[in-house]
Every structure is written in C-alpha cells, then in structure tokens.
Motif scaffolding. Structure first.
Motif, PDB file in Angstrom:
ATOM      1  N   THR A   5       7.535   5.161  81.244  1.00 13.34           N
ATOM      2  CA  THR A   5       7.830   3.731  81.311  1.00 13.34           C
ATOM      3  C   THR A   5       8.146   3.255  82.726  1.00 13.34           C
ATOM      4  OG1 THR A   5       8.645   3.717  79.044  1.00 13.34           O
ATOM      5  CG2 THR A   5       9.351   1.913  80.448  1.00 13.34           C
ATOM      6  N   ILE A   6       8.937   4.019  83.472  1.00 15.36           N
ATOM      7  CA  ILE A   6       9.376   3.581  84.803  1.00 15.36           C
ATOM      8  C   ILE A   6       8.172   3.393  85.730  1.00 15.36           C
ATOM      9  CG2 ILE A   6      10.639   4.275  86.874  1.00 15.36           C
ATOM     10  CD1 ILE A   6      12.718   5.557  85.025  1.00 15.36           C
ATOM     11  N   GLY A   7       7.303   4.381  85.777  1.00 11.20           N
ATOM     12  CA  GLY A   7       6.139   4.292  86.652  1.00 11.20           C
ATOM     13  C   GLY A   7       5.173   3.201  86.237  1.00 11.20           C
ATOM     14  N   ILE A   8       4.922   3.095  84.938  1.00 19.25           N
ATOM     15  CA  ILE A   8       3.977   2.086  84.449  1.00 19.25           C
ATOM     16  C   ILE A   8       4.516   0.683  84.694  1.00 19.25           C
ATOM     17  CG2 ILE A   8       2.849   1.144  82.392  1.00 19.25           C
ATOM     18  CD1 ILE A   8       2.698   4.016  81.322  1.00 19.25           C
ATOM     19  N   MET A   9       5.805   0.469  84.444  1.00 15.95           N
ATOM     20  CA  MET A   9       6.391  -0.851  84.660  1.00 15.95           C
ATOM     21  C   MET A   9       6.334  -1.265  86.124  1.00 15.95           C
ATOM     22  SD  MET A   9       7.218  -2.729  82.168  1.00 15.95           S
ATOM     23  CE  MET A   9       8.098  -3.924  83.178  1.00 15.95           C
TER      24      MET A   9
END
Length: 326
Positions: A75-79
């Motif tokens: 989630t962190i990287g994609i966001m």
C-alpha cells in the motif's frame, strides 16, 4: 449550419491535440524516471524493475531509478505513485497479486487499482511450480494425490501468506481432487521453500525463480508446472493439466508497470514500445529466461485486459474460499 459548425470545432480541436500528443511522445523522457517497487529487494517485481531500468537508461540516455518502498502489503509504495504527477516520470512495478488478488482480500485499501492507476506494460511472468520434499518419494502429481487420499493422511503445504498465489493454487488443486491439505503460512517465500526442503512441510506451490536452486540441488522434488504452458527453462516438465487431465487455470506470477491515473496514453505507449524494443533487441530476454522468467513487453491495452481477466478469476476463487483479511 449549427451542426456542421460544431463538428468542425470538434475536428479542429482533435487536430490541434494531435501534435501535442506526438510531441509528448517524441520528447519523453527529458529527465530521470522513477520506478517504485512497493516491496523489499529480491522479489519478482523488484528483479524485473531493475532489469528493465538498466536497459531503458541506456536507450533513453536518462537515468531510470528503482526505489523500494515496502510496507502495508504494497500500500505505501502504490499510494506514493497514485499521488504522484501523472506525467510518466513516476511508475510502479507491481505483481499480479496487488492488481488482481489483494483488492478482493483487502477491501478497505485506500486506492482502487482499476481507477487510480493506468496500465503501461506487462513486463514479465514466472510460473508457479509444485514441489515436494524428496523424502516423500513422489514422482508425479498422481503420486501426490494418491498419498493425500490415504486414510489418516493429512499433508501440509507452505506459502508466503494467506491469500498469496501459492495459497490459492494449493487450495484450487486440493479442491479439484477432493484432498484435505493443512496450510502452513510463512512470512517469506524463502522460509516457506526452505522448510519444504528440510522436511518440515510436505509441499508447496512456489515461483520458479525462487525454487530453481532447490530444484537443481535436488533438495526438493519438482512435480509439475502450474500453468497452461510448459516453462522454456524446464521443457521436459509437464504442466499439472498434462499430468492429471484437470484444468486449474494459470497460476502465473506476472509483474506490470503502472502509472498514476491520467497519465497521457501517448506517453504510456511510448514507454511500452521502448520496453518492447529492449526486450527484443538486447540480451534482456536471455538474462530473464536463465532464471525462469519470460519477458513480455505488452501494450497498455494488453496489460489492461490481463488485469481485468485475472481480477475476475481470482475474485471468484477468493469468494469460493470465503477469504477476507480486513
């Protein structure tokens, strides 16, 4: 006259945007391009991102930087990419799990992959393979099915986590043959495979590049390929369908390049064409093939179709298994 005038205005507007799109295409990139990997180093999405970054850097004369931003199950990287400017200079290399599996497992995620990201290119794919501990003495999927059906016998299988492809593949295989298998989830692929080799777990569906060293070292037994096509690296190893006559669907782990929603199609198609060029005109395909990875280099439209097909397929499997992780 009004209708003709309106049509003329629309036509003129379209003609005026064409040179702009062509300019975007021809000029890209004019600076460094970042490729975010939403997991730590060493996974398939990371390996593929680094392989193509070197070749695209050479082709473009601009640095392609790979950044690992792990956390939150991707989630962190994609966001960070979802929130980036939609200009093609920030991309994300994501495995099929993030695009087609996790949306069904984690329905409270803060983004929608089908709306918040635009497809660029499907980069490469690796098949999952069925491996067992050699001490079991199995030589084929039929041997495994026979052993698992024995009275009082419950075999164990490992995976890198609930909802992973390895987990889903094992459950689909078990249900096809009426087997009861005990799932032992791990925190990493390497630990899951190591315990199969060590005899602590009986079997696993594992990505070929991760399992290859164990297969070559004969510390695990390879029973079959969990895909519709044989692997070019293991041409003599039959698919599970060939061995059993049953269809399971492709359990192929592929990675794709995605861009923030709204990134011009001209830029995305330029990146896809250049990626296909380095796939076809450098040693990249040969290097990838040596580890069991098949280079692809698709168009944005082909990647979009692949996402939607697997999104529907894995959605059905997860619903059937009644899995939910939030």
């Amino acid at each position: 006259m009004i209708k003709k005038t309106a049509l003329a205005i629309v036509a003129t507007a379209l003609l005026n945007t064409l040179p702009m799109a062509q300019a975007q295409q021809a000029d890209f990139p004019q600076g460094p391009v970042r490729v975010i990997v939403p997991y730590g180093a060493g996974g398939s999405a990371d390996i593929l991102a680094r392989a193509i970054s070197d070749k695209l850097t050479q082709l473009w004369g601009q640095t392609v930087i790979v950044e690992n931003k792990p956390g939150g199950i991707g989630t962190i990287g994609i966001m960070s990419v979802v929130k980036s400017k939609a200009d093609g200079y920030t991309l994300v290399s994501v495995p099929v799990s993030d695009l087609a599996v996790n949306p069904h497992l984690y329905k409270k995620r803060s983004f929608d992959v089908l709306k918040d990201l635009d497809p660029v290119s499907q980069v490469g794919s690796v098949p999952n393979v069925l491996i067992t501990n050699p001490a079991l003495g199995l030589q084929s999927p039929a041997d495994l099915i026979k052993l698992a059906r024995q009275t009082g016998q419950t075999l164990t299988y490992s995976s890198p986590g609930v909802g992973s492809q390895a987990h889903l593949a094992a459950e689909v295989f078990a249900r096809k043959h009426g087997l009861t298998l005990n799932h032992i989830p791990y925190n990493s692929v390497s630990a899951a495979i190591t315990d199969v080799a060590g005899g602590h777990v009986d079997l696993m569906f594992a990505q070929l590049p991760s399992a290859l060293g164990f297969i070559q070292g004969k510390t695990v037994t390879l029973l079959g390929i969990a895909a519709q096509q044989r692997s070019p690296l293991l041409p003599d190893t039959p698919t599970l369908t060939e061995s059993t006559g049953e269809t399971y669907g492709d359990f192929i782990s592929w990675s794709g390049l995605m861009a923030p929603a709204g990134t011009p199609i001209a830029i995305r198609e330029k990146i896809a064409r250049d990626l296909k060029h380095v796939m076809d005109n450098t040693d990249l395909n040969r290097v990838l093939a040596s580890s069991g990875t098949v280079g692809i280099g698709s168009t944005p439209q082909q990647l979009d179709a692949a996402i939607r097909e697997d999104y529907e397929r894995y959605g059905r499997i997860i619903a059937d298994l009644k899995l939910a992780l939030d």
